[in-house]
Design an enzyme around this catalytic site. Structure first.
Site, PDB file in Angstrom:
ATOM      1  N   SER A 356       0.811  -1.216   0.000  1.00  0.00           N
ATOM      2  CA  SER A 356       0.000   0.000   0.000  1.00  0.00           C
ATOM      3  C   SER A 356       0.845   1.266   0.000  1.00  0.00           C
ATOM      4  CB  SER A 356      -0.945   0.005   1.205  1.00  0.00           C
ATOM      5  OG  SER A 356      -0.213   0.051   2.412  1.00  0.00           O
ATOM      6  N   LYS A 399      -6.171   4.903   7.927  1.00  0.00           N
ATOM      7  CA  LYS A 399      -5.036   5.688   7.425  1.00  0.00           C
ATOM      8  C   LYS A 399      -5.398   7.162   7.327  1.00  0.00           C
ATOM      9  CE  LYS A 399      -3.021   1.843   4.844  1.00  0.00           C
ATOM     10  NZ  LYS A 399      -2.723   1.270   3.515  1.00  0.00           N
TER      11      LYS A 399
END
Length: 520
Positions: A356, A399
């Site tokens: 990611s 996040k």
């Protein structure tokens, strides 16, 4: 009286008052609890037994019906799995003590006749146990032929929303909780979508839902409410997070104090804010990470420092190797890739896994090559493929909230935000304070589909596309990167040429010296 024991009848199982086939759930599936046992009594210092001491097992009680077992509990009990398979394979229940089965004792004891067995056994457990048993136990597929894989999520449709509301009401009545008003039901449904990490799905993990309803009912009682409101549900959610977020608070504190270096203002070349997720039990939170890239003349290598020191997992290493493929295909298809680049998660002292961060790493690499600074007010998450397309990642909500908390602590300026894959928009289920900040224009979420879109947001300079002649626009990011790579390739060729000429001169000198010696 003892004299009449031999005339008694030992009824093992009585279904005279049962209606339909028996359904038995055995919560402690030991060998004896499944197969049955022969008990003993002490007489004159010796252990004796008779047919009255024969006790049935779960297989006897479920004979002619269904036996439900927890697969994990069954596998934890010694010899229980083997005993169950033996009974199912032979289609009879033979009551034997473990000491007799394992030939540990040779004492003469009762040997009851085996009982014909006709039972359907249902094993419940997690998927991993099913896959392991099917792969490692050759008898498993033969004895357990029908599998049912239940989903933990359902689509979030208007019909399912109403069904979920009915489920909430059913649990409340069953548990004796206060009624939930419309706002509370809506907040529970939203939280269910958050647990599913998908705005279009609902989690049907009933244990978590029931725990939330009980705690919301408690806070409604504290507030003196006759019904549970949305505020009570939110208070229960906040309390659950507070009990588990000690490490998150420590990380945020160290970032605030400057121990962990994270910039949220200014611009830097070859430096970008990446985002990672830390999972602790059933609680996960996002943490910003500084990612840096350095470029120099080399042989076309992109060095992943995390992998070199064995802190990077295989998926993370794969993502870095994809960056090399992207650079070579876009900028050096017809010339050597003459660079040596290094990528690293700064202040990372544990393992790094997942791809990611590959978008952030590629943007840092392009910034370093083009020598163009990156806005530190933005954070980046997303994976990329060799064509430069941005792919979905997990933990997008955590996040975003992790970087938002850092920016909020330092003060929201209206320039901060997070770049995410466009395919992750459907997964957004953010906290209310993040949603309000986005609505007010104090924080931004930018969905992107390609690397070019991401680097444009980070640098404010167009990425540029090739024209009919195959050239990028002057001053674009791609043109600056390509020009730098051409410069590095020419320097490498320039370094190689003098060595070859010098080598030729040395050979001529040696030949002349050799010729003089031969003349003498």
């Amino acid at each position: 009286p003892p004299l009449f024991r031999r005339y008694q009848v030992n009824v093992l199982v009585d279904h005279s008052e049962s209606k339909g086939a028996p359904v038995v759930y055995e919560d402690h599936p030991t060998y004896n609890n499944l197969i049955g046992r022969i008990e003993h009594i002490a007489q004159m210092g010796a252990l004796v037994t008779d047919f009255n001491l024969i006790k049935p097992g779960a297989l006897h009680r479920a004979n002619g019906g269904y036996l439900i077992l927890d697969a994990r509990q069954l596998l934890l009990q010694p010899y229980a799995w083997d005993g169950l398979k033996r009974a199912l394979r032979s289609r009879e229940v033979r009551i034997e003590s473990l000491s007799q089965v394992l030939s540990l004792v040779s004492t003469v004891s009762l040997e009851p006749e085996p009982i014909p067995l006709d039972v359907k056994v249902v094993l419940i457990g997690e998927r991993l146990l099913y896959y392991l048993l099917y792969q490692l136990d050759p008898d498993f597929g033969e004895l357990f032929k029908v599998e049912a894989d239940f989903n933990e999520e359902i689509p979030r449709t208007p019909e399912n929303n109403l069904l979920y509301a009915r489920l909430i009401g059913t649990i409340a009545r069953k548990e004796g909780l206060r009624p939930f008003d419309r706002g509370a039901v809506a907040r529970v449904i939203e939280h269910s979508a958050r647990m599913a990490d998908d705005a279009e799905k609902l989690s049907i993990h009933l244990l978590s839902t029931a725990d939330l309803l009980r705690e919301a009912d408690y806070w409604a009682g504290v507030a003196g409410n006759g019904v549970v409101t949305a505020d009570d549900v939110q208070r229960a959610i906040d309390a659950q997070i507070h009990r588990a977020d000690r490490l998150r608070e420590l990380v945020q504190e160290e970032i605030k104090r400057g121990t962990i270096l994270i910039d949220t203002t200014g611009e830097r070349v070859g430096q970008v804010n990446g985002l990672s997720v830390i999972q602790l039990g059933n609680f996960a939170f996002g943490r910003p990470n500084r990612i840096t890239a350095r470029v120099r003349l080399g042989k076309g290598e992109v060095v992943d420092i995390e992998r070199e020191v064995e802190l990077g997992g295989p998926i993370h290493s794969k993502g870095v190797l994809i960056l090399s493929g992207f650079l070579g295909a876009r900028y050096a298809a017809e010339r050597p890739l003459s660079l040596s680049a290094s990528l690293v998660f700064e202040q990372s002292y544990s393992g790094v896994e997942g791809d990611s961060a590959s978008l952030a790493e590629l943007c840092a690499l392009l910034s370093s090559l083009a020598e163009v600074p990156i806005r530190q007010s933005l954070a980046v998450t997303g994976s990329v493929n060799q064509h430069g397309e941005v792919q979905a990642i997990g933990g997008v909500n955590e996040k975003i909230e992790g970087f938002f908390d850092v920016c909020k602590t330092r003060g929201l300026t209206g320039e901060q935000g997070v770049i995410i894959p466009a395919t992750n928009v459907q997964h957004l289920m953010l906290r209310q304070d993040v949603i309000e900040a986005v609505k007010a224009g104090q924080f931004h979420i930018y969905p992107v589909q390609t690397v070019d879109q991401g680097i444009e947001l980070l640098t404010g300079i167009p990425a540029g596309e090739r024209d009919e002649e195959g050239n990028f626009p002057e001053g674009s990011i791609n043109q600056l990167v390509e020009a730098r790579l051409i410069e590095l390739a020419e320097k490498q060729r320039a370094f190689a040429a003098p060595r070859k000429e010098a080598g030729g001169e040395e050979e001529e000198i040696k030949e002349e010296e050799g010729g003089d010696e031969r003349t003498e």
